[in-house]
Design an enzyme around this catalytic site. Structure first.
Site, PDB file in Angstrom:
ATOM      1  N   CYS A   7       0.854  -1.180   0.000  1.00  0.00           N
ATOM      2  CA  CYS A   7       0.000   0.000   0.000  1.00  0.00           C
ATOM      3  C   CYS A   7       0.889   1.229   0.000  1.00  0.00           C
ATOM      4  O   CYS A   7       2.065   1.157   0.341  1.00  0.00           O
ATOM      5  CB  CYS A   7      -0.847   0.057   1.267  1.00  0.00           C
ATOM      6  SG  CYS A   7      -2.113  -1.199   1.344  1.00  0.00           S
ATOM      7  N   GLY A  33      -0.121   0.190  -5.093  1.00  0.00           N
ATOM      8  CA  GLY A  33      -1.446  -0.415  -4.927  1.00  0.00           C
ATOM      9  C   GLY A  33      -2.408   0.116  -5.966  1.00  0.00           C
ATOM     10  O   GLY A  33      -2.474   1.331  -6.162  1.00  0.00           O
ATOM     11  N   ASN A 107      -0.115   1.241   5.968  1.00  0.00           N
ATOM     12  CA  ASN A 107       0.699   0.412   5.094  1.00  0.00           C
ATOM     13  C   ASN A 107       1.401  -0.606   5.986  1.00  0.00           C
ATOM     14  O   ASN A 107       2.118  -0.220   6.910  1.00  0.00           O
ATOM     15  CB  ASN A 107       1.714   1.280   4.347  1.00  0.00           C
ATOM     16  CG  ASN A 107       2.698   0.502   3.496  1.00  0.00           C
ATOM     17  OD1 ASN A 107       3.768   0.989   3.192  1.00  0.00           O
ATOM     18  ND2 ASN A 107       2.352  -0.713   3.106  1.00  0.00           N
ATOM     19  N   GLY A 108       1.166  -1.890   5.705  1.00  0.00           N
ATOM     20  CA  GLY A 108       1.779  -2.938   6.519  1.00  0.00           C
ATOM     21  C   GLY A 108       0.748  -3.975   6.893  1.00  0.00           C
ATOM     22  O   GLY A 108      -0.350  -4.010   6.322  1.00  0.00           O
ATOM     23  N   TYR A 247      12.431  -4.659  -5.205  1.00  0.00           N
ATOM     24  CA  TYR A 247      11.317  -4.626  -6.141  1.00  0.00           C
ATOM     25  C   TYR A 247      10.291  -3.513  -5.949  1.00  0.00           C
ATOM     26  O   TYR A 247       9.906  -2.858  -6.903  1.00  0.00           O
ATOM     27  CB  TYR A 247      10.602  -5.991  -6.098  1.00  0.00           C
ATOM     28  CG  TYR A 247       9.286  -6.039  -6.829  1.00  0.00           C
ATOM     29  CD1 TYR A 247       9.244  -6.052  -8.225  1.00  0.00           C
ATOM     30  CD2 TYR A 247       8.080  -6.051  -6.136  1.00  0.00           C
ATOM     31  CE1 TYR A 247       8.034  -6.086  -8.902  1.00  0.00           C
ATOM     32  CE2 TYR A 247       6.865  -6.086  -6.810  1.00  0.00           C
ATOM     33  CZ  TYR A 247       6.845  -6.104  -8.184  1.00  0.00           C
ATOM     34  OH  TYR A 247       5.662  -6.141  -8.856  1.00  0.00           O
ATOM     35  N   CYS A 387       5.609 -13.700   3.300  1.00  0.00           N
ATOM     36  CA  CYS A 387       5.760 -12.501   4.125  1.00  0.00           C
ATOM     37  C   CYS A 387       4.518 -12.329   4.988  1.00  0.00           C
ATOM     38  O   CYS A 387       3.402 -12.472   4.500  1.00  0.00           O
ATOM     39  CB  CYS A 387       5.914 -11.280   3.221  1.00  0.00           C
ATOM     40  SG  CYS A 387       5.933  -9.730   4.140  1.00  0.00           S
ATOM     41  N   CYS A 441      11.725 -13.450   3.865  1.00  0.00           N
ATOM     42  CA  CYS A 441      11.233 -14.243   2.730  1.00  0.00           C
ATOM     43  C   CYS A 441      12.359 -15.036   2.077  1.00  0.00           C
ATOM     44  O   CYS A 441      12.102 -15.952   1.301  1.00  0.00           O
ATOM     45  CB  CYS A 441      10.456 -13.380   1.733  1.00  0.00           C
ATOM     46  SG  CYS A 441      11.215 -11.826   1.357  1.00  0.00           S
TER      47      CYS A 441
HETATM   48  S1  SF4 Z   1       9.416 -11.030   4.680  1.00  0.00           S
HETATM   49 FE1  SF4 Z   1      10.363 -10.196   2.786  1.00  0.00          FE
HETATM   50  S2  SF4 Z   1       8.764  -8.950   1.836  1.00  0.00           S
HETATM   51 FE2  SF4 Z   1       8.145  -9.285   3.982  1.00  0.00          FE
HETATM   52  S3  SF4 Z   1       8.928  -7.543   5.150  1.00  0.00           S
HETATM   53 FE3  SF4 Z   1      10.498  -9.127   5.252  1.00  0.00          FE
HETATM   54  S4  SF4 Z   1      11.857  -8.719   3.490  1.00  0.00           S
HETATM   55 FE4  SF4 Z   1       9.948  -7.582   3.147  1.00  0.00          FE
END
Ligand code: SF4
Length: 466
Positions: A7, A33, A107-108, A247, A387, A441
């Protein structure tokens, strides 16, 4: 390239054209978004709001912006990570309670939202949305704290996970960033007005000056008495989302104090050092692979050319022809340039392989355009875990790198070779602050624990379940 942004938030305090500037700020944040957009404004006495599904440009015209009167406004572009994508979950969310009217943009993702929600429901709360953000408003409304500011601190203190928030009351704008600092939030000035937003590209568009980032754990308040910051939360280990650099964020933004373009280009340079391969041409998978491909080309000395062209005007849905066309889905977005690819050994550079299905189609398309070899290079480590902090990733079982070896991935996507950047290479590219990043991730190690029952909830809320 198949991850969805989370977002984007924007807020401005003290400007005669607050709603119009918020609209422009959201325009610059549209990449974060595209499902829904909304703006709430305050004229010092009451709050007004307009929300809609779809893009910023399609949902705000002059009369709508004029109706959003007042010297302060906040806005949001949404991709649903928790809660469904309908209009009821669009933000800002506006409520009226004992503390007065308040609007919130988030956002989050809160990892304990379901636990808090269950408690509130058993105490009699009735929820209007399925979004985790509404939980914060219920906590706020029930707070017995003497001032709205204190009520915000009291309610937000109960939340765990990722939150960059912008809130608006009739006479104040408040920005809050979680103590880990997962998602970005930055502060700017335009004359005497204050601006908070997800990325600096939103400041650039309205000619505002960047001041600093809102710090992890900071509550920034601006109102008639001026501005102040408080740090009411217990300090925590910083965990900036490294995927913002890989990204999400726009390359023209500064995020977590670093130029996204610089970091992303360095990722490409490191990738070339770690995973170099003899080739004739470096081809980015646009748009997200462009910066890394530039760095790869620079380091390897192999020229970069735009061998895949992206159609920027693709809508959300299209009517497929009955007659089968090879790679139709991906071809709508990307088309190969045969004069660049034919007879060449090609290195494709992208930022991620998620399920592998899109990469497979692209590799096939490049081969069909006449490439003699196709090597896939990825500017981050294999994505092996979902994530829980606000990014829409598939469930673990659908992440190809979680279930396949490198050789199996190569075979599945049909490339001559596949190479990922190492975790160390990724962290080196962000430089000095390498220990302040979340890399869950890629590692499966989560900085904020996800409660067991919560994990089940998030699987659903994040659309990860079957
Ligand atoms: S898990 Fe990956 S996408 Fe999610 S906050 Fe951590 S680094 Fe970012």
């Amino acid at each position: 390239m198949s991850f969805k942004d989370e977002c984007g938030v924007f807020g401005i305090w003290g400007h005669t054209e607050a709603a119009n500037l918020t609209y422009l700020g959201l325009y610059a944040l549209q990449h974060r978004g595209q499902e829904a957009v909304g703006i709430a404004s305050s004229d010092g006495g009451r709050l007004r709001i307009h929300k809609a599904l779809g893009y910023v440009a399609d949902n705000f015209d002059e009369p709508t912006i004029t109706r959003l009167a007042g010297m302060s406004a906040i806005g949001h572009v949404r991709y649903s990570t928790a809660g469904d994508s309908g209009i009821k979950n669009a933000q800002p969310i506006l409520i009226d309670c004992a503390h007065g009217e308040i609007a919130i943009c988030h956002n989050g993702n809160l990892v304990n939202a379901q636990e808090l929600r269950d408690r509130l429901v058993s105490d009699g709360s009735i929820f209007q949305t399925t979004s985790d953000t509404e939980v914060l408003l219920h906590l706020y409304a029930r707070s017995k704290a003497p001032t709205p500011e204190q009520a915000i601190v009291e309610s937000v203190s109960q939340a765990q996970g990722a939150f960059s928030l912008v809130l608006l009351t009739k006479d104040r704008m408040i920005a809050v960033r979680d103590p880990h600092g997962f998602r970005p939030l930055t502060l700017g000035r335009l004359g005497d007005s204050y601006i908070v937003c997800s990325e600096t590209c939103a400041l650039d568009l309205i000619d505002a000056e960047w001041i600093r980032d809102i710090q992890p754990g900071e509550v920034f308040i601006v109102g008639p008495e001026g501005e102040k910051s408080i740090f009411p939360f217990a300090p925590a280990k910083q965990a900036h989302c490294i995927f913002e650099h890989v990204y999400f964020a726009r390359p023209d933004s500064y995020v977590f104090g670093r130029s996204v373009n610089e970091v992303r280009t360095e990722l490409g340079r490191s990738l070339a050092r770690e995973q170099g391969v003899p080739a004739d041409v470096i081809v980015p998978i646009p748009d997200s692979g462009v910066c890394a491909a530039t760095g790869f080309a620079e380091e390897s000395g192999i020229p970069m050319q735009m061998g895949l062209i992206r159609n920027h005007y693709v809508g959300r849905t299209f009517i497929e022809p009955h007659q089968s066309i090879r790679h139709f889905g991906v071809r709508v977005k990307l088309n190969p340039v045969k004069s660049i690819l034919a007879g060449r050994r090609v290195v494709l550079v992208d930022d991620s392989i998620v399920r592998g299905t899109t990469s497979r189609k692209i590799v096939k398309m490049v081969r069909n355009a006449g490439a003699t070899e196709v090597h896939m290079r990825i500017s981050c480590p294999p994505t092996i875990s979902p994530c829980f902090y606000g990014v829409d990733t598939p469930k673990r079982a659908d992440l190809i790198a979680a279930t396949h070896t490198l050789e199996q991935i190569r075979e599945f996507i049909g490339a001559d070779s596949v190479g990922y950047l190492s975790l160390n290479g990724l962290l080196s590219a962000v430089g000095e602050g390498r220990s302040s990043y979340c890399t869950s991730c890629y590692t499966g190690e989560y900085p904020v624990a996800v409660p067991q029952n919560e994990a089940a909830y998030l699987q659903l809320a994040l659309k990860l379940a079957d």
